[in-house]
Design a protein around this motif. Sequence first.
Motif: not given
Ligand code: TXA
Length: 357
Positions: A33, A35, A55, A107, A109, A130, A151, A234-235
């Motif tokens: 998607v 970012g 956010r 991705t 962690v 990622r 994100p 994931a939070p």
């Molecule tokens: O495809 C994708 O992953 C897209 C593109 C732009 O790379 N990004 C994306 O980011 O979907 P976002 O922020 O919409 O979702 C990231 C998720 C969130 O639910 C966040 O809580 C989780 O990843 N997350 C981030 N860091 C984390 C961590 N240390 N432990 C657990 N969950 C984590």
Amino acid sequence: MPTLCLPLAAESIERAVELLAAGLPIAVPSETVYGLAANAMESVAVQRIYAAKGRPSDNPLIVHVGDRTQNFADLVAQGLAKPLPAGCAQRSVAERLLKRFWPGPLTLVLPRGPRVPDCVAASLPTVALRMPSHPGFLQLLAKAPFPLAAPSANRSNRISPTSARDVLEELDGRIPLILDGGTCEIGLESTIVSVEADGSVRLLRHGGTPTDEIERTTQAAVVRPAPKSGQMLAPGMGRVHYAPNAPIALVGRGDTEALQTSLRRLGNPGRIGVLLLAGDASCPPAWADTIAGSIRALISLGDQGDGRTASRRLFSELRGLDRLGLDLIVVESPDRLTGELWPALQDRLARAAAATL
Ligand code: TXA
Ligand code: MG
């Protein structure tokens, strides 16, 4: 601030790098998607992502790295991942996954390195990493002298954007630049897994990388969340997410009763949109008596049975239906969960519909 939308090209990438270096967030296409990217090493820049999206600050971001960062040692050298002894289970599994799936929609962690600011990781001891495969995103990462926290480029809790137009709809006036790289190939976010100290792999979010491919690579089962643990993995994966403005009813093709129950609960909405996952764009016979007269738009995502076509089009078609100002969107509930991306699709639909329950 005025939001400029420029086609992806050498000059626009140069402009993007200037803005990023000045601490501003910009929107960038990825294979999953769009970012909203900013310098991951600069707290002030990262705070601007949170502000533009609205956010909550307890929801951490994914750090995106370019192809200079090919393996685990590179992540450690950049201070992104914590050093782990060579040969330990956690490191070996992380290395195997990186090698097999990066660049691409996975991705990881991992224990967090010392250079990741608190605000990126929401003060967790871990960090999400990622390497995207979209050539434009990779070019941007190659030109920028820092990794990019990003994100999805939507306002918090709304549908993720899969085109530059979607991003504009979400963030017009809130960011200086959108790089337009056309429509996203996968259309759903990356799969997120955490690699645990004992080398086990835990699923945090279904997404563009099928879990069985991960299992083939690690030769071990991916650990799933307990179905009703209520635990936040994931939070950011709260139950309500990806919500359009119109209520959504998820209904099986043959399920007249569930459809009637939804309509009653919503006070018999008058203007209905229908989103089918596969097949012809015509009202399923079991629904016809109940809603045929109220349908204002009917779309089939035309999936071939693996969830890929439906995934690519899902968010943009939902958004399109939502623009019509409908009273209800009836979405076909997927029942074929053996295809590649069905679990991810099912997850997004359930979350989109959860706002209505
Ligand atoms: O495809 C994708 O992953 C897209 C593109 C732009 O790379 N990004 C994306 O980011 O979907 P976002 O922020 O919409 O979702 C990231 C998720 C969130 O639910 C966040 O809580 C989780 O990843 N997350 C981030 N860091 C984390 C961590 N240390 N432990 C657990 N969950 C984590
Ligand atoms: Mg998101």
